[in-house]
Motif scaffolding. Sequence first.
Motif, PDB file in Angstrom:
ATOM      1  N   CYS A 110      37.242  40.191  38.598  1.00 53.98           N
ATOM      2  CA  CYS A 110      37.658  39.936  37.302  1.00 53.98           C
ATOM      3  C   CYS A 110      36.277  40.449  36.483  1.00 53.98           C
ATOM      4  CB  CYS A 110      37.715  38.400  37.244  1.00 53.98           C
ATOM      5  SG  CYS A 110      37.425  37.678  35.665  1.00 53.98           S
ATOM      6  N   LYS A 141      35.091  39.014  34.202  1.00 55.38           N
ATOM      7  CA  LYS A 141      34.334  37.714  33.827  1.00 55.38           C
ATOM      8  C   LYS A 141      33.416  37.096  35.011  1.00 55.38           C
ATOM      9  CE  LYS A 141      36.649  35.393  30.581  1.00 55.38           C
ATOM     10  NZ  LYS A 141      37.176  34.110  30.304  1.00 55.38           N
ATOM     11  N   CYS A 142      34.412  36.824  36.132  1.00 56.25           N
ATOM     12  CA  CYS A 142      33.850  36.103  37.270  1.00 56.25           C
ATOM     13  C   CYS A 142      33.499  36.955  38.395  1.00 56.25           C
ATOM     14  CB  CYS A 142      35.022  35.171  38.023  1.00 56.25           C
ATOM     15  SG  CYS A 142      35.860  34.496  36.319  1.00 56.25           S
ATOM     16  N   CYS A 159      43.101  36.500  37.309  1.00 50.86           N
ATOM     17  CA  CYS A 159      41.903  35.901  38.251  1.00 50.86           C
ATOM     18  C   CYS A 159      42.006  34.544  38.685  1.00 50.86           C
ATOM     19  CB  CYS A 159      40.681  35.752  37.444  1.00 50.86           C
ATOM     20  SG  CYS A 159      39.105  35.135  38.142  1.00 50.86           S
ATOM     21  N   GLN A 195      40.071  32.400  39.266  1.00 51.05           N
ATOM     22  CA  GLN A 195      39.128  31.402  38.652  1.00 51.05           C
ATOM     23  C   GLN A 195      39.173  30.912  37.294  1.00 51.05           C
ATOM     24  OE1 GLN A 195      34.766  32.162  39.588  1.00 51.05           O
ATOM     25  NE2 GLN A 195      35.759  31.874  41.626  1.00 51.05           N
ATOM     26  N   CYS A 196      39.505  32.101  36.338  1.00 52.76           N
ATOM     27  CA  CYS A 196      39.581  31.917  34.979  1.00 52.76           C
ATOM     28  C   CYS A 196      40.908  32.295  34.374  1.00 52.76           C
ATOM     29  CB  CYS A 196      38.411  32.514  34.324  1.00 52.76           C
ATOM     30  SG  CYS A 196      38.841  34.433  34.205  1.00 52.76           S
TER      31      CYS A 196
HETATM   32 ZN    ZN Z   1      37.696  35.220  36.152  1.00 53.56          ZN
END
Ligand code: ZN
Length: 873
Positions: A452, A454-455, A494, A496-497
């Motif tokens: 990802c 971002k993550c 993702c 996570q996000c």
């Molecule tokens: Zn993410």
Amino acid sequence: MESKYIPGSIEPKWQRYWADERVFEVEADLKRPKYYLLEMFPYPSGRCHMGHVRNYSIGDVVSRYKVMRGFNVLHPMGWDAFGLPAENAAIENRVHPNTWSRRNIEFMRGQLKRLGYSYDWRREFATCDPEYYRWEQKIFIEMFERGLVEKQKAWVNWCDKCNTVLANEQVEDGFCWRHGDTRVRQKQLSQWFFKITKYAEELLEFMEKLPGWPEKVLTMQKNWIGKSVGAMIHFKLERPYPDPETGGTIDRIVVYTTRPDTLFGATFMSLAAEHYLCEVLSRGTEQEAAVREFCERVRSEDKIKRSAEDYVKEGVFTGAYCLNPVTGRRMPIYVANFVLMDYGTGAVMAVPAHDQRDFEFAKKYQLTIIPVVQPADEAALDAATMTEAYEGPGTMINSDEYGGMGNEEFKKAIAARLEKEMMGGATVNYRIRDWLISRQRYWGAPIPIVYCEKCGTVPVRVTDLPVALPAEVEFDVTGGSPLPKLDWWMNTSCPQCGGPARREPDTMDTFVESSWYYERYASPHCDTAPFEQDEVEYWLPVDQYIGGIEHAVLHLLYSRFYTKVLRDLGYVKFDEPFTRLLTQGMVLKESYKCAEHGYLFPSEVKDLKCPSCGKAVEVGRKEKMSKSKRNTVDPEEMVNKYGADTMRLYLLFEAPPDKEIDWSEERIQGMHRFLSRAWSFAARQIEGMKESRWDDRVGADFMNGPADEKALYQKTHQAIKDVTDRIERWMFNTAIASLMELFNAMVSFEPGEGGGRERRRGLLRWSFERFLTMLNPFCPHFAEELWGELGYPASTFKLPWPDFDPAALKQEIFELVLQVNGKLRAKVEAPVDAGEDELKRIALGHERIQALLDGKKPRKVVAVVNKLVNVVI
Ligand code: ZN
Ligand code: ANZ
Ligand code: ZN
């Protein structure tokens, strides 16, 4: 009953019976002792080869024998179905790897069934089943969370034919383990590794607890792990350099050495061509171009070659210096072609006086040589006159206050000092590297990771498993994996996000699947976890594993590691997966080769001439059967010709299981003749044997009967003892030999027509039943059929193994000499295995001796085993 032995008409019948009656199906049962017998599962390549059949025939004897001994035996079978050949077939023949694999499994399963193996087929699975690899993905994620799997940027092995990276264990002498003709190249890539190095010490230690493993395999693993004891030593750089990786600075080089005692003699430093400092140190100097060029050239060379003794040592100066921590001497830093990146730290403190490679290097580049270890009773070492390095032990010289100390003692002293000064210290080093498990291929279990923006690197949510392989893919003729180009699959969100993310397109090394399949067999259809706790606990570890030696540092090492990981993740409670291991011998055959037309099939060769050019063919030595040498024999063809029982008997009779077999069709015919004779014997005697109701009265009183009855009675007991002993010791060849002897004894025994006929037929039947019972693990169809002919309704599969009566064994006798005061007085027969006490008892009980003793006590009695007893009066 049929007068002629026709395996084709009885074998399918029994195979159907076993399946219908489900005799091979087992359940955990805490009240019964378990025995888990396993053979390495096959890759579904298309057809079973002779190596499979030998492996599985050995296993089947043991499995059936253990059942007869009352064990609850787990004997499963499945398929190691992911891997390269399926994918290559897909590219070449335009069939999907899944179709190809399933078709092959179908066919090979049929072949195994035709050989009559006692597998619990309900437990079968293929590693390409999503229901299997989903658990592997779950375990991967748990390993990720525990830091047992890591993505690392590293120099890795690349095979151009496999079109993927390979683990170190999969490189043999610099060549791909699958492609013996393809040299592995080094590439710098970011890849997933299992942290097997964290378990190096434990893998070594636990070898002590594997007495049931061949010494050879343990030694190979030990060498592969390659533990050595030495020290890490820090060498300060003359000035700090910018670190491109951290953005900070680098002020030192760390080396690993097994000879810290030679530190005062370290006069220069050698780096591996892959070492990142090569570039850092030379950047902006006039050495830069030369260093880059040299590194590029060396990196493309093969590692095996680079570590060979006769490899010409070469190097190039980086332009930089470091400082010897004890002498303060300025040491030039070189790149040297014989230093390897994947051992120690990839940097070596060079001690030319005591290391031959460094000596050659120093001579070539006129570098300083300082001897520091003086051998006992020899002239003082002198750098100017030395012609080679001195690598042995001795006393310290040129080493400040340590002069005169023994070098072993100094090793400890210097390590302690370095530790105190924070400049290093004693350490243990292992040769083994982490297990590279990423593969740039399609036909494997997807690595459950997404990237990802971002993550970063995020594991897939466990509830989203399995990450299934997409079925609809286009294969590329250039051999690259279709996955990275498959956008609908690659693009995901993702965990996570929830933002956009890309999947990891690599799949796992297929050795990951084979690292735990044997644990899965305990509860193969469990759909809530990799295993059902109770089932693994009951069945595992595998009591006996059977397979090829070629897996000594591949599958067998990986499985030991993976089991320890499963233990640490809380899935299993044992440490070692395989209590005993047998590595079976290969089946060999000669090959035929024409100088011009290459290897030929034996059927093409007439009068040792090539069919195409008529030139004489060369008959090669006996070697492992392989398709490329065209020296294979198709087991299927042999089964069609002679029957499965004959095929099995042949492979077991030819040699002990760990020894090689020289293929011989004549000898397989010999086995067929033996079974045919046994069959005709049964056909001749069956009516008589069936009529007699005497067999359950056969017992010890036969010892006092007519000589030929006593002989057959004893022979049978002896055979039970011998066959049992030999199977227990895995000497199947000699076990079969004693069954053959028993058979010959039955053949020469004539029940006759006169008085006592009933009794004699009863004895024959009794003996024949024991013969069949013991033949059952080897030739189960044959035994079942004749057992049925005797009138028994039940299968031989769970027949109890026969017992023997020790009192009925034929004792071997010798002539014991009886002396009184050293004079020969009598001779008597005594059993060969009688000990001193028994011989004395025989002597003192003898009437002649008793007469001479005349009621008095002897002063002394001396017995010599197998010879004489002397009574001193
Ligand atoms: Zn993410
Ligand atoms: C200094 C020294 C002095 C060494 C001496 C030997 C003799 P084993 O015994 O196999 O563990 N070495 C370390 N890393 C290396 C690498 N990446 N490539 C090539 N050689 C490397 O080998 C340990 C020794 O091999 C180490 O001890 C190091 O050389 C070298 F008189 O250090 B020695
Ligand atoms: Zn390859």
